[in-house]
Motif scaffolding. Sequence first.
Motif, PDB file in Angstrom:
ATOM      1  N   GLY A 221     106.065 -64.369   8.078  1.00 34.23           N
ATOM      2  CA  GLY A 221     105.198 -64.428   9.249  1.00 34.23           C
ATOM      3  C   GLY A 221     104.748 -65.845   9.590  1.00 34.23           C
ATOM      4  O   GLY A 221     103.913 -66.041  10.488  1.00 34.23           O
ATOM      5  N   ALA A 222     105.331 -66.855   8.904  1.00 34.54           N
ATOM      6  CA  ALA A 222     104.918 -68.245   9.132  1.00 34.54           C
ATOM      7  C   ALA A 222     105.294 -68.752  10.515  1.00 34.54           C
ATOM      8  O   ALA A 222     104.769 -69.763  10.974  1.00 34.54           O
ATOM      9  N   LEU A 223     106.226 -68.056  11.194  1.00 33.32           N
ATOM     10  CA  LEU A 223     106.626 -68.457  12.539  1.00 33.32           C
ATOM     11  C   LEU A 223     105.913 -67.666  13.636  1.00 33.32           C
ATOM     12  O   LEU A 223     106.144 -67.928  14.819  1.00 33.32           O
ATOM     13  N   ASP A 224     105.076 -66.741  13.257  1.00 30.67           N
ATOM     14  CA  ASP A 224     104.491 -65.827  14.237  1.00 30.67           C
ATOM     15  C   ASP A 224     103.712 -66.538  15.342  1.00 30.67           C
ATOM     16  O   ASP A 224     103.657 -66.048  16.478  1.00 30.67           O
ATOM     17  N   ASP A 225     103.100 -67.674  15.021  1.00 26.00           N
ATOM     18  CA  ASP A 225     102.318 -68.389  16.033  1.00 26.00           C
ATOM     19  C   ASP A 225     102.858 -69.801  16.259  1.00 26.00           C
ATOM     20  O   ASP A 225     102.107 -70.707  16.622  1.00 26.00           O
ATOM     21  N   LEU A 260     120.513 -67.997  12.138  1.00 31.77           N
ATOM     22  CA  LEU A 260     120.378 -68.190  13.589  1.00 31.77           C
ATOM     23  C   LEU A 260     120.069 -66.871  14.281  1.00 31.77           C
ATOM     24  O   LEU A 260     119.255 -66.811  15.196  1.00 31.77           O
ATOM     25  N   LYS A 261     120.747 -65.824  13.843  1.00 34.78           N
ATOM     26  CA  LYS A 261     120.518 -64.505  14.435  1.00 34.78           C
ATOM     27  C   LYS A 261     119.079 -64.050  14.200  1.00 34.78           C
ATOM     28  O   LYS A 261     118.446 -63.461  15.093  1.00 34.78           O
ATOM     29  N   GLN A 262     118.554 -64.331  13.004  1.00 30.96           N
ATOM     30  CA  GLN A 262     117.178 -63.938  12.706  1.00 30.96           C
ATOM     31  C   GLN A 262     116.175 -64.666  13.608  1.00 30.96           C
ATOM     32  O   GLN A 262     115.165 -64.089  14.009  1.00 30.96           O
ATOM     33  N   GLY A 267     112.733 -63.638  18.559  1.00 34.58           N
ATOM     34  CA  GLY A 267     112.327 -63.910  19.933  1.00 34.58           C
ATOM     35  C   GLY A 267     112.553 -65.315  20.423  1.00 34.58           C
ATOM     36  O   GLY A 267     112.267 -65.622  21.583  1.00 34.58           O
ATOM     37  N   TYR A 268     113.079 -66.207  19.586  1.00 34.07           N
ATOM     38  CA  TYR A 268     113.279 -67.595  19.997  1.00 34.07           C
ATOM     39  C   TYR A 268     114.553 -67.742  20.827  1.00 34.07           C
ATOM     40  O   TYR A 268     115.598 -67.185  20.481  1.00 34.07           O
ATOM     41  N   ARG A 269     114.448 -68.491  21.928  1.00 34.59           N
ATOM     42  CA  ARG A 269     115.564 -68.662  22.849  1.00 34.59           C
ATOM     43  C   ARG A 269     115.844 -70.157  23.073  1.00 34.59           C
ATOM     44  O   ARG A 269     114.919 -70.953  23.229  1.00 34.59           O
ATOM     45  N   ILE A 270     117.111 -70.510  23.111  1.00 36.85           N
ATOM     46  CA  ILE A 270     117.522 -71.900  23.271  1.00 36.85           C
ATOM     47  C   ILE A 270     117.355 -72.349  24.720  1.00 36.85           C
ATOM     48  O   ILE A 270     117.853 -71.701  25.632  1.00 36.85           O
ATOM     49  N   PHE A 271     116.649 -73.469  24.932  1.00 34.20           N
ATOM     50  CA  PHE A 271     116.537 -74.015  26.285  1.00 34.20           C
ATOM     51  C   PHE A 271     117.211 -75.382  26.410  1.00 34.20           C
ATOM     52  O   PHE A 271     117.364 -75.901  27.511  1.00 34.20           O
ATOM     53  N   MET A 272     117.645 -75.950  25.291  1.00 32.23           N
ATOM     54  CA  MET A 272     118.298 -77.256  25.336  1.00 32.23           C
ATOM     55  C   MET A 272     119.130 -77.435  24.077  1.00 32.23           C
ATOM     56  O   MET A 272     118.747 -76.972  23.005  1.00 32.23           O
ATOM     57  N   ARG A 273     120.271 -78.098  24.228  1.00 32.92           N
ATOM     58  CA  ARG A 273     121.028 -78.472  23.048  1.00 32.92           C
ATOM     59  C   ARG A 273     121.670 -79.837  23.266  1.00 32.92           C
ATOM     60  O   ARG A 273     121.938 -80.258  24.385  1.00 32.92           O
ATOM     61  N   GLU A 274     121.892 -80.527  22.178  1.00 28.24           N
ATOM     62  CA  GLU A 274     122.440 -81.879  22.205  1.00 28.24           C
ATOM     63  C   GLU A 274     123.399 -82.033  21.038  1.00 28.24           C
ATOM     64  O   GLU A 274     123.094 -81.626  19.909  1.00 28.24           O
ATOM     65  N   VAL A 299     112.160 -71.964  22.478  1.00 23.89           N
ATOM     66  CA  VAL A 299     110.809 -71.452  22.686  1.00 23.89           C
ATOM     67  C   VAL A 299     110.836 -69.935  22.529  1.00 23.89           C
ATOM     68  O   VAL A 299     111.894 -69.308  22.654  1.00 23.89           O
ATOM     69  N   ARG A 300     109.668 -69.388  22.241  1.00 26.12           N
ATOM     70  CA  ARG A 300     109.551 -67.924  22.240  1.00 26.12           C
ATOM     71  C   ARG A 300     108.792 -67.554  23.508  1.00 26.12           C
ATOM     72  O   ARG A 300     107.630 -67.975  23.673  1.00 26.12           O
ATOM     73  N   PRO A 301     109.408 -66.824  24.417  1.00 27.60           N
ATOM     74  CA  PRO A 301     108.760 -66.479  25.684  1.00 27.60           C
ATOM     75  C   PRO A 301     107.385 -65.863  25.461  1.00 27.60           C
ATOM     76  O   PRO A 301     107.205 -64.994  24.598  1.00 27.60           O
ATOM     77  N   MET A 302     106.434 -66.357  26.232  1.00 27.06           N
ATOM     78  CA  MET A 302     105.058 -65.866  26.101  1.00 27.06           C
ATOM     79  C   MET A 302     104.946 -64.485  26.704  1.00 27.06           C
ATOM     80  O   MET A 302     105.474 -64.205  27.769  1.00 27.06           O
ATOM     81  N   LYS A 303     104.249 -63.596  26.026  1.00 30.89           N
ATOM     82  CA  LYS A 303     104.075 -62.222  26.506  1.00 30.89           C
ATOM     83  C   LYS A 303     102.859 -62.148  27.429  1.00 30.89           C
ATOM     84  O   LYS A 303     101.907 -62.878  27.299  1.00 30.89           O
TER      85      LYS A 303
END
Length: 303
Positions: A221-225, A260-262, A267-274, A299-303
Amino acid sequence: MINQRFSKFIGKRYNKTILLSGIMILCLVPVYIFNFNFALKSPHVGTRDRLTSLDEGDAYNIPSLTELERMSTTELMEIYWKYVNRLQILCKDVIRVGSLDDGGKEICVDKPYRPKAPCIVYSFGINFKFDFDEAVVDMLGCDVFAFDPSMNKSTSKFSEHIWFYKWGLAGEDTVNNQGWQLKTLSTIRKELGHTNKTIDLLKIDVEGDEWHAIPQMISSGALDDVKQISMETHFLSKRPFSPKNWGSFPLPGHLQLSALKQLNDAGYRIFMRERNLGSHQQWPSLKGYITNVNEISLVRPMK
């Protein structure tokens, strides 16, 4: 008379300019069409320039661990390459924080995600370069907690808003064979008193140990926030043709993709890659390479 001649002269030059411009456009259109089609079809080309839709359905989802275990190296590489090269969410305002070279990161400053003081940033992987961390303070006014066990530097306060810890990030609390102290994200947050505080940005550049750390970060749960992540991914071998893998805990490709799948499932989505053009991996049985070190920002889309 002079004005008439001058007008005729200008008119001829103007018409010639239009004609030449038209010819150039006609010549360039086929080239553009060819390059565009090549970009769409080539497995070795994947940039945000050819992204036509952020909603690609399930076409580029990472399969389950059971399926990944049965796949060849070529198949794993193709999944990784397609996945990191498809943007999954639109961030309208992306800024570069830190150096344009290795060490700088792309972050999203759209309203739901933009860090605002007082804000907390964790920065794993320094390598004696604090330009990212200093830029975070200057641009965003955050407190930065920087970590790197490989540096010959003791835990200390680096500046008014930057604290340095001689710790590394891993999926367990341990000391590796180089004598580096490694901790989980949940342990670090607890020791720093940040268990109940939002982490606005998590920067990870830990030379392959991201794969070992991610599953624990999620399960604990360390990524929850954690609002957003900027991470350098190190896929498969450390060098072309080398059997040596990355990190203190080398993991095979199917477990790296599972991590990566986890992240995606969390809920994390890629918005940029380099791409890091200095590190590449040969595509088996094909005359081509992929960059096996790539930056991704999520980012994780805000609910």
